[in-house]
Motif scaffolding. Structure first.
Motif, PDB file in Angstrom:
ATOM      1  N   SER A 171       1.938   3.517  -3.770  1.00 56.60           N
ATOM      2  CA  SER A 171       1.312   4.642  -4.463  1.00 56.60           C
ATOM      3  C   SER A 171       1.687   5.962  -3.789  1.00 56.60           C
ATOM      4  O   SER A 171       1.933   6.977  -4.470  1.00 56.60           O
ATOM      5  N   TRP A 172       1.773   5.959  -2.459  1.00 53.78           N
ATOM      6  CA  TRP A 172       2.268   7.138  -1.717  1.00 53.78           C
ATOM      7  C   TRP A 172       3.706   7.474  -2.140  1.00 53.78           C
ATOM      8  O   TRP A 172       4.032   8.634  -2.444  1.00 53.78           O
ATOM      9  N   SER A 194      -3.892   5.303   4.996  1.00 52.58           N
ATOM     10  CA  SER A 194      -4.662   4.079   4.766  1.00 52.58           C
ATOM     11  C   SER A 194      -3.773   2.842   4.926  1.00 52.58           C
ATOM     12  O   SER A 194      -4.203   1.819   5.477  1.00 52.58           O
ATOM     13  N   ASP A 215     -12.318   7.007   0.346  1.00 52.29           N
ATOM     14  CA  ASP A 215     -13.384   6.043   0.651  1.00 52.29           C
ATOM     15  C   ASP A 215     -12.927   5.016   1.694  1.00 52.29           C
ATOM     16  O   ASP A 215     -13.740   4.254   2.211  1.00 52.29           O
ATOM     17  N   ARG A 216     -11.649   4.996   2.030  1.00 49.65           N
ATOM     18  CA  ARG A 216     -11.162   4.155   3.138  1.00 49.65           C
ATOM     19  C   ARG A 216     -10.915   4.983   4.411  1.00 49.65           C
ATOM     20  O   ARG A 216     -11.158   4.518   5.513  1.00 49.65           O
ATOM     21  N   THR A 267      -5.818  -1.678   1.066  1.00 45.66           N
ATOM     22  CA  THR A 267      -5.414  -0.399   0.462  1.00 45.66           C
ATOM     23  C   THR A 267      -4.543  -0.620  -0.772  1.00 45.66           C
ATOM     24  O   THR A 267      -4.720   0.048  -1.792  1.00 45.66           O
ATOM     25  N   ASP A 272       3.845   9.098  -5.672  1.00 40.45           N
ATOM     26  CA  ASP A 272       3.435  10.506  -5.715  1.00 40.45           C
ATOM     27  C   ASP A 272       4.487  11.408  -5.074  1.00 40.45           C
ATOM     28  O   ASP A 272       4.825  12.471  -5.603  1.00 40.45           O
ATOM     29  N   HIS A 325      -6.859  -1.585  -3.415  1.00 40.24           N
ATOM     30  CA  HIS A 325      -7.655  -0.410  -3.808  1.00 40.24           C
ATOM     31  C   HIS A 325      -6.864   0.494  -4.762  1.00 40.24           C
ATOM     32  O   HIS A 325      -7.441   1.167  -5.617  1.00 40.24           O
ATOM     33  N   ASN A 326      -5.550   0.509  -4.592  1.00 37.64           N
ATOM     34  CA  ASN A 326      -4.708   1.432  -5.369  1.00 37.64           C
ATOM     35  C   ASN A 326      -4.196   0.855  -6.684  1.00 37.64           C
ATOM     36  O   ASN A 326      -3.373   1.498  -7.348  1.00 37.64           O
ATOM     37  N   PRO A 371      -2.632  12.758  -4.967  1.00 42.09           N
ATOM     38  CA  PRO A 371      -3.734  12.036  -5.609  1.00 42.09           C
ATOM     39  C   PRO A 371      -4.054  10.708  -4.924  1.00 42.09           C
ATOM     40  O   PRO A 371      -5.215  10.283  -4.897  1.00 42.09           O
ATOM     41  N   THR A 372      -3.048  10.052  -4.345  1.00 46.64           N
ATOM     42  CA  THR A 372      -3.325   8.777  -3.660  1.00 46.64           C
ATOM     43  C   THR A 372      -4.127   9.000  -2.386  1.00 46.64           C
ATOM     44  O   THR A 372      -5.080   8.261  -2.100  1.00 46.64           O
ATOM     45  N   GLY A 373      -3.756  10.019  -1.610  1.00 43.52           N
ATOM     46  CA  GLY A 373      -4.530  10.331  -0.408  1.00 43.52           C
ATOM     47  C   GLY A 373      -5.981  10.624  -0.750  1.00 43.52           C
ATOM     48  O   GLY A 373      -6.903  10.163  -0.068  1.00 43.52           O
ATOM     49  N   HIS A 422      -7.545   9.594  -3.494  1.00 45.05           N
ATOM     50  CA  HIS A 422      -8.115   8.333  -3.979  1.00 45.05           C
ATOM     51  C   HIS A 422      -8.584   7.453  -2.820  1.00 45.05           C
ATOM     52  O   HIS A 422      -9.539   6.683  -2.954  1.00 45.05           O
ATOM     53  N   ASN A 423      -7.898   7.561  -1.676  1.00 46.32           N
ATOM     54  CA  ASN A 423      -8.194   6.674  -0.546  1.00 46.32           C
ATOM     55  C   ASN A 423      -9.234   7.219   0.420  1.00 46.32           C
ATOM     56  O   ASN A 423      -9.446   6.619   1.481  1.00 46.32           O
ATOM     57  N   ALA A 429      -1.342  10.129   2.160  1.00 41.46           N
ATOM     58  CA  ALA A 429      -1.549   8.836   1.495  1.00 41.46           C
ATOM     59  C   ALA A 429      -1.103   7.661   2.350  1.00 41.46           C
ATOM     60  O   ALA A 429      -1.566   6.542   2.151  1.00 41.46           O
ATOM     61  N   ALA A 479       0.815  -1.220   0.000  1.00 38.72           N
ATOM     62  CA  ALA A 479       0.000   0.000   0.000  1.00 38.72           C
ATOM     63  C   ALA A 479       0.846   1.267   0.000  1.00 38.72           C
ATOM     64  O   ALA A 479       0.371   2.331  -0.405  1.00 38.72           O
ATOM     65  N   ARG A 496      -3.887   2.933  -9.671  1.00 38.46           N
ATOM     66  CA  ARG A 496      -2.768   3.881  -9.728  1.00 38.46           C
ATOM     67  C   ARG A 496      -1.430   3.171  -9.979  1.00 38.46           C
ATOM     68  O   ARG A 496      -0.567   3.686 -10.678  1.00 38.46           O
TER      69      ARG A 496
END
Lengths: 376, 376
Positions: A252-253, B252, B303-304, A297, A256, A300-301, B296-298, B300-301, B249, A249, A304
């Motif tokens: 993706s952080w 999550s 919903d979590r 997570t 970015d 979910h990502n 963008p990842t934060g 995107h998340n 980000a 997880a 991305r």
């Protein structure tokens, strides 16, 4: 979607080494310092104990337990467990061996790596197309590391294992360049397991046990960042790096954050060196991977990161693993995905990265005893 | 969705302190050690330089520049910049002051915090309902920390600033309990800014500048984990902790990892202490927050995590900030969200946490000069 027909590869499985493995094989002069057991602290951290640090009572208890440990490492037992848990193939890592990088003595460290590598080759790798086993790389010295890398590649082990945090040099150092070159040439993935190569005891006191596990996982994005921003991944496009039991997880952080500071720092002369042909996320997405038991997570990502960086693993036989409920854990996490995406994370990526035979991985472990076989 | 009408609060803005701020105000015996400037390394890390460490040439250059720095800190200039950038209110942090926690001397550290706190109160906080400014907490000693916390709360500053990594004790330590109790009573949020309280120079060499920024961000989940698993957040439900310029980000990932090891470790007697009424993610979601320019990842998340943990900030006037393009950066990141979600992250959360007057925050900065006002 029903995931039960998807071939399942565990990208994170372990052996519990015989406690006498190193003691039996080391030269007499090194025997007292043989790795013997690992000791848990109340802070969720594990510490290596050498033979000379164990008590007579412990040694007697260990001896009594040795037969059971050996039986668990026997291929037939292992295959029966996999069949029970719905797993077709495994990437195998040490347990006591995870802590060998804590040793100071280079000659002892090299001997310990070699002993493990020979043993795991004889015990599983050479006998089973369903097992790809990690070879431990002695990192105390580069000549030593390269020698053992070539030896395990020739032997036929499945991956080259380094500690999660670079020792004796951080992973952005030119020190590692000959290793990246050689491992790319060998075609083996590099694997780095949670908890290895650094003191697990980041914190003590209230809540430390759980916080220490997030702290060790947090070393994965840091090592991945060094491999990316130093250009190692760009220079070696065939180099794949799998962070084991670190979850995915954070990827993706990391993508970015590295991309945005990479872009911002280009304005400061000398800060971004080397400059890369693509942004850091490009290399992370292409060559960095993380394994997990439970990582909603990370899943979910995938829109991305893509599915390429993710690999599921059971962590069998460790207590935080998913045995014997792996199929239920998988269904709960993957039931909402497209089948192709689930299949990549549950086995396709591991098959490609670790070089399993797809035909073997595609079939469940057969039942050797037809009297126990369920009727269709 | 068009975000241009959503009231925008920057939860991460800075002042460039006058270089003589501390030199002018410290007693003669401390003047040589007054914070004077911060020096960038090629590794993207910044280092504090005291007056005695600066050269005559630097001091002359600094003196020549002082008037410009003071003008930038003037409220009228600040409001004009905000109007230009479409920002209605700001949470304000120091720049040189970020590195004061590196000092060894407690009395000097306390004096430096007090000098900054008095200056920022006089310069912005007392003059403007559009600015909520952080008060620096001298953490060298708990009695000292509590004294300054009560002083800045009485003065009327907007938040209590601690270093990102706990010093002199980690944030799970009972040492901090009186502070959490007092800050909850004062009703101020705790703010921890990227790069403070630890050596920024995690790595040197190729790629280190960019990797060091991910490494400092990675201290945020670690400190958040300690606050959660130690039970500090559970015992103090009014305690809100804002990690500034660390992105959000990682939240999550931290939630999933802490929950799964918390559950797994309950089986090991003594490992999980204290046991919490809810899983760790509950407290992270409720009381931990992260600010970002680009995440963008934060987003995107959410919903979590929900939208509560996320706050946007411009980082003005720093070079990696979004001025003068904040509105475009916001539109690009938030255009696909529901308006209520975007409004929470772009200003609603900051308004509530930092205690802005919603009526003030809801209106753009007025143009004091009608001759330059655009016709509708």
């Amino acid at each position: 979607m029903d995931t039960s027909a998807i071939p399942l590869v565990s990208a994170d499985a372990h052996v519990n080494e015989p406690r006498r493995l190193w003691w039996d094989a080391l030269p007499a002069s090194m025997r007292d310092r043989a790795p013997a057991r690992i000791r848990p602290s109340e802070e969720g951290a594990w510490e290596l104990r050498r033979h000379e640090q164990t008590t007579l009572t412990q040694r007697q208890a260990d001896a009594a337990e040795e037969a059971a440990r050996n039986e668990q490492n026997d291929l037939a037992h292992r295959l029966a467990v996999m069949r029970e848990d719905g797993i077709n193939a495994e990437c195998v890592f040490p347990t006591i061996g995870l802590y060998v990088w804590e040793m100071d003595d280079a000659a002892l460290g090299e001997a310990c790596c070699q002993i493990y590598n020979d043993w795991i080759f004889d015990t599983l790798e050479s006998k089973s197309p369903r097992h790809r086993c990690a070879g431990m790389i002695p990192t105390w010295d580069m000549a030593m590391a390269l020698r053992e890398l070539r030896r395990i590649a020739d032997l036929g082990l499945g991956s080259a294992m380094l500690p999660l945090r670079g020792v004796p040099e951080e992973y952005n150092s030119p020190h590692w360049e000959p290793f990246w070159e050689a491992v790319e040439e060998c075609g083996l993935p590099v694997v780095l397991h949670q908890g290895s190569g650094h003191d697990m005891l980041f914190y003590r006191g209230p809540g430390a046990a759980v916080a220490n596990l997030l702290a060790t996982q947090s070393m994965a994005p840091r090592s991945a960042a060094l491999l990316t921003t130093s250009g190692a991944l760009e220079r070696h496009p065939g180099l794949h790096v799998v962070f084991v039991e670190t979850n995915a997880a954070w990827l993706s952080w990391a993508m970015d954050t590295l991309d945005s500071y990479y872009d911002a720092f280009l304005a400061n002369p000398g800060w971004v060196r080397p400059e890369l042909a693509e942004k850091p996320s490009h290399y992370l997405r292409r060559q960095v991977h993380g394994t997990f038991q439970w990582d909603p997570t990370g899943i979910h990502n995938i829109d991305r990161t893509g599915t390429g960086p993710l690999l599921w693993g059971s962590d069998y036989p460790h207590s935080e693993g998913t045995y014997p409920h792996s199929r239920a854990v998988v269904q709960e996490q993957f039931g909402h995905l497209a089948e192709a995406d689930a299949a990549a994370i549950l086995g396709g990526n591991a098959t490609r990265l670790f070089g399993f035979d797809p035909a073997v991985v595609g079939t469940p472990v057969p039942d050797p005893d037809p009297t126990t076989r369920r009727t269709a």
